[in-house]
Design a protein around this motif. Structure first.
Motif, mmCIF file in Angstrom:
data_model
loop_
_atom_site.group_PDB
_atom_site.id
_atom_site.type_symbol
_atom_site.label_atom_id
_atom_site.label_comp_id
_atom_site.label_asym_id
_atom_site.label_seq_id
_atom_site.Cartn_x
_atom_site.Cartn_y
_atom_site.Cartn_z
ATOM 1 N N GLN A 1 91.914 28.331 -8.559
ATOM 2 C CA GLN A 1 91.942 26.900 -8.879
ATOM 3 C C GLN A 1 91.646 26.058 -7.635
ATOM 4 O O GLN A 1 92.307 26.196 -6.605
ATOM 5 N N TYR A 2 90.629 25.206 -7.725
ATOM 6 C CA TYR A 2 90.319 24.249 -6.666
ATOM 7 C C TYR A 2 91.159 23.011 -6.909
ATOM 8 O O TYR A 2 91.017 22.338 -7.928
ATOM 9 N N ASP A 3 92.059 22.705 -5.964
ATOM 10 C CA ASP A 3 93.003 21.612 -6.154
ATOM 11 C C ASP A 3 93.000 20.636 -4.984
ATOM 12 O O ASP A 3 94.040 20.093 -4.621
ATOM 13 N N ALA A 4 91.849 20.423 -4.369
ATOM 14 C CA ALA A 4 91.778 19.509 -3.232
ATOM 15 C C ALA A 4 92.028 18.066 -3.687
ATOM 16 O O ALA A 4 91.867 17.728 -4.856
ATOM 17 N N MET B 1 81.489 28.673 -5.182
ATOM 18 C CA MET B 1 82.057 27.787 -4.170
ATOM 19 C C MET B 1 83.372 27.161 -4.600
ATOM 20 O O MET B 1 84.261 26.951 -3.779
ATOM 21 N N LEU B 2 83.495 26.836 -5.867
ATOM 22 C CA LEU B 2 84.754 26.285 -6.364
ATOM 23 C C LEU B 2 84.792 26.398 -7.876
ATOM 24 O O LEU B 2 83.760 26.493 -8.546
ATOM 25 N N ASP C 1 80.548 17.075 4.595
ATOM 26 C CA ASP C 1 81.724 17.894 4.295
ATOM 27 C C ASP C 1 82.349 17.536 2.958
ATOM 28 O O ASP C 1 83.524 17.797 2.704
ATOM 29 N N LYS C 2 81.533 16.924 2.070
ATOM 30 C CA LYS C 2 82.024 16.501 0.758
ATOM 31 C C LYS C 2 81.142 17.076 -0.343
ATOM 32 O O LYS C 2 80.035 17.538 -0.100
ATOM 33 N N LYS D 1 83.676 12.163 -8.935
ATOM 34 C CA LYS D 1 84.680 12.698 -8.028
ATOM 35 C C LYS D 1 83.997 13.031 -6.699
ATOM 36 O O LYS D 1 82.964 13.698 -6.670
ATOM 37 N N VAL D 2 84.564 12.561 -5.614
ATOM 38 C CA VAL D 2 84.101 12.895 -4.264
ATOM 39 C C VAL D 2 85.200 13.744 -3.636
ATOM 40 O O VAL D 2 86.309 13.274 -3.409
ATOM 41 N N CYS D 3 84.871 15.012 -3.351
ATOM 42 C CA CYS D 3 85.883 15.982 -2.944
ATOM 43 C C CYS D 3 85.519 16.639 -1.621
ATOM 44 O O CYS D 3 84.342 16.760 -1.278
ATOM 45 N N PRO D 4 86.514 17.093 -0.873
ATOM 46 C CA PRO D 4 86.229 17.825 0.368
ATOM 47 C C PRO D 4 85.706 19.223 0.078
ATOM 48 O O PRO D 4 86.096 19.845 -0.901
ATOM 49 N N LEU D 5 84.809 19.695 0.933
ATOM 50 C CA LEU D 5 84.286 21.048 0.811
ATOM 51 C C LEU D 5 85.026 21.982 1.765
ATOM 52 O O LEU D 5 85.369 21.580 2.865
#
Length: 359
Positions: free
Chosen positions: A44-47, A323-324, A342-343, A355-359
């Motif tokens: 689960q990607y939870d950033a 990747m996620l 890095d997003k 959604k803009v999320c960190p990589l």
């Protein structure tokens, strides 16, 4: 996916298909498996992500890496499904810290033609930047017609410079431009009508296609099962397309003299791959629906989750890397994923905002 396949028609396919599956025993289980019904996420990607904008259905986007901005195509698909007026727009998102979002003023369109944009592509030709956009003339009826619009990009304005129509643009989903007059696009279905759609979808018939519009003529280039995202690299020498019901990203060599596509390889990118983004480093990023049955549930009920995955493909080797992935609680019906520094930006067919999320 087109508004039709992501909306009312796809819902009918899957609803009828579910009933058929329930009555068809072992064969039904195989069909359900082919649609990812038994799939679940493993990591689960939870950033902590930022939600930007409230536009409905930001299904596709294209990034100008030099300027640090994204152009986002949005369309209120739920309104169209409900029989209300479906509204669409193109937005400009600043990616350099402010997350400033501007709805672009679109000029040159015929006021009688609805602006219901779908797939988009960004290309600089002769020093001028152009945004190519697919347009549907109806939220529910593919027979109403479709357009390829070519806009010159200005600061907050999109000025129409070319408008292409052709009967071969039947059920367009995404597009990728070679130049001002040559555009590859996907037709995500081969037939119309509820029963024909059901058979095509459930049996993964290879009767959808990637075609090319070239100076007024349309030629079918590559048949496949539910053609979806399209992208080009190497100055148009290589064309990529996702075949959603084949669960692959197809790589083609393009003959620039004839526009003919020759299949080079097929790359696994999850259960039901959607749009393709070409990153600044040339890698390909593919958003993939993990479970089409869950996707159907999300179409019917906005609170139901639809899980997704994002894959990165190295075009040099064909290597695909997960990747996620997320169960849909971060964003459901994710249709596009595009990295920036890095997003990563995640767009969606039915929910609101990016959604803009960190990589």
């Amino acid at each position: 996916m087109t508004i039709n396949s992501k909306g009312k028609n796809m819902r009918r396919w899957l609803l009828i298909g579910t009933a058929v599956i329930a009555l068809s025993g072992v064969g039904g289980a195989a069909l359900m498996s082919s649609m990812g019904a038994f799939n679940s996420i493993t990591t689960q990607y939870d950033a902590a992500c930022t939600s930007v904008g409230d536009m409905a259905g930001p299904e596709d986007l294209a990034i100008d890496y030099d300027a640090g901005v994204a152009f986002i195509s949005s369309l209120d698909r739920r309104a169209g499904m409900a029989g209300d007026i479906a509204t669409g727009a193109i937005h400009r998102l600043d990616l350099n810290g402010s997350n400033s979002l501007t709805e672009m003023n679109v000029t040159g369109l015929d006021a009688a033609v609805p602006f219901l944009p779908h797939g988009v592509d960004l290309k600089t030709i002769g020093g001028t930047q152009y945004l190519f956009a697919l347009n549907h003339r109806s939220a529910t009826d593919p027979a109403a017609g479709h357009d390829i619009f070519v806009f010159e990009v200005r600061e907050n304005t999109l000025d129409l410079v070319e408008h292409y129509q052709n009967s071969g643009i039947r059920s367009p989903n995404d597009l990728a431009a070679i130049d001002l007059n040559t555009v590859y696009f996907s037709n995500d279905r081969g037939k119309f009508g509820n029963f024909a759609n059901l058979v095509e979808m459930m049996l993964a018939q290879k009767i959808a296609d990637v075609s090319v519009y070239d100076q007024g003529e349309v030629s079918l280039s590559a048949p496949m099962a539910f053609a979806n995202g399209v992208a080009t690299i190497d100055e148009g020498k290589t064309v990529y397309a996702t075949a959603m019901r084949e669960s692959v990203l197809k790589e083609f060599k393009r003959d620039p003299a004839t526009n003919t596509l020759t299949l080079v390889r097929e790359i696994s990118v999850g259960e039901a791959p959607d749009n393709i983004s070409v990153a600044e480093d040339g890698s390909l990023w593919v958003a993939s629906h993990l479970n089409l049955m869950a996707f159907d549930g999300h179409i019917k009920d906005a609170s139901a989750l639809s899980p997704f995955q994002v894959y990165r493909v190295d075009p040099a080797t064909g290597d695909s890397k997960l990747m996620l992935e997320n169960d849909g609680s971060l964003q459901s019906s994710v249709s596009v994923a595009a990295p920036y520094k890095d997003k990563i930006l995640l767009g969606t067919a039915f929910q609101s905002g990016i959604k803009v999320c960190p990589l």
